[in-house]
Design a protein around this motif. Structure first.
Motif, short mmCIF file in Angstrom:
data_model
loop_
_atom_site.label_atom_id
_atom_site.label_comp_id
_atom_site.label_asym_id
_atom_site.label_seq_id
_atom_site.Cartn_x
_atom_site.Cartn_y
_atom_site.Cartn_z
N GLN A 87 42.28 29.33 41.68
CA GLN A 87 43.49 30.08 42.05
C GLN A 87 44.37 30.32 40.83
OE1 GLN A 87 45.33 27.85 45.24
NE2 GLN A 87 44.42 29.17 46.79
N THR A 131 45.98 32.60 31.15
CA THR A 131 45.85 33.50 32.30
C THR A 131 47.22 33.97 32.76
OG1 THR A 131 43.84 32.35 33.00
CG2 THR A 131 44.94 33.72 34.63
N ALA A 132 48.20 33.06 32.77
CA ALA A 132 49.55 33.41 33.20
C ALA A 132 50.16 34.45 32.27
CB ALA A 132 50.42 32.16 33.24
N ASP A 190 48.71 37.85 33.00
CA ASP A 190 49.26 38.44 34.23
C ASP A 190 50.66 39.01 33.98
OD1 ASP A 190 46.98 37.71 35.50
OD2 ASP A 190 47.81 35.89 36.41
N GLY A 242 43.26 33.14 38.91
CA GLY A 242 43.30 34.42 39.59
C GLY A 242 42.17 34.70 40.55
N ARG A 243 41.47 33.65 40.99
CA ARG A 243 40.33 33.84 41.91
C ARG A 243 40.50 32.92 43.11
NH1 ARG A 243 36.00 34.35 44.69
NH2 ARG A 243 34.01 35.00 43.76
N GLU A 244 40.43 33.48 44.30
CA GLU A 244 40.54 32.67 45.51
C GLU A 244 39.23 32.74 46.27
OE1 GLU A 244 43.65 31.83 49.17
OE2 GLU A 244 44.16 33.19 47.54
#
Length: 244
Positions: A159, A240-241, A244, A162-164
């Motif tokens: 998560q 990753t943050a 985004d 970025g993947r759920e």
């Protein structure tokens, strides 16, 4: 004497001090017996049977007291195994965190487990024995608990990247994680029973580490992740943050 005290309109039961003291006494006696059993198992030759009299002698108690606190032989055996499994859990679960890189996390968990087994071989072998009482194996329950914890960490990490996962993917991850943990446990169980414990701890940890990483990397790629095992996990999240 027991009675009730009122707070407003609600009666509260009065605590019986004698019952509390007796419960504390029972808990202390149980722990004394469990520690004595662990000491007796550690000191015995590998594979030797430990009888109730040995445990009673080590605890400084008579056998009838053991039965009183553990509801018979089977109850005592299950309690001793539970005590051993909790020691294994402390050596493993406390090391499963997101601190450091993937390589460091794997190494930390493996060294905690393999190191404990190497130091307490008799306890581990004794803790693995099935009681035949129809109840779930405590070590199997621990394996499932560790797998569940790691699966939850993987879900959280995905998560953050970025993947759920959907339900089917999460179920697959849980099964694969249990399989990897079971593979480690099975390998260590065979290793600890060898007359000459070879390879050594460092070599065994390195072998298991490589096997775990290859499986993790393969599954990660199937889900669209390319992981660098040398980068701190929290740095991956931070990168990753920023993207985004």
């Amino acid at each position: 004497m027991t009675g009730a005290t009122r707070v407003g309109c609600v009666p509260l039961p009065r605590i019986d001090g004698r019952a509390v003291r007796w419960d504390e006494h029972r808990a202390e006696r149980r722990l004394l017996v469990l520690d004595a059993a662990v000491a007796a198992i550690e000191e015995a030759p590998p594979g030797a049977e430990i009888n109730l009299q040995q445990i009673a002698d080590a605890a400084g108690l008579v056998r009838t007291v053991l039965y009183r606190h553990f509801e018979g032989r089977a109850g005592l055996q299950r309690a001793v195994r539970g005590h051993i499994v909790s020691m294994i859990a402390d050596a493993v679960i406390l090391n499963i965190t997101l601190e450091g890189s993937i390589d460091e996390i794997i190494d930390r968990a493996l060294r905690g487990f393999v190191g404990w087994v190497d130091e307490h071989a008799n306890l581990y072998v004794w803790g693995e024995r099935e009681l035949g009482d129809g109840q779930e194996s405590q070590l199997l329950a621990l394996t499932q608990s560790i797998a569940d914890q790691i699966s939850a960490v993987i879900g959280f990490a995905a998560q953050a990247l970025g993947r759920e996962f959907d339900d089917e993917e999460q179920a697959a991850i849980e099964l694969l994680t249990f399989g990897i943990i079971g593979q480690v446990r099975g390998t260590v169980s065979s290793w600890v029973r060898r007359a000459e414990r070879a390879p050594g701890v460092d070599a065994l940890v390195a072998m298991l580490h490589r096997s775990m990483w290859l499986q993790i990397d393969d599954q990660a790629r199937m889900f669209g992740f390319e992981l660098d095992p040398t980068v701190p996990v929290m740095d991956l999240f931070a990168a990753t943050a920023v993207q985004d």
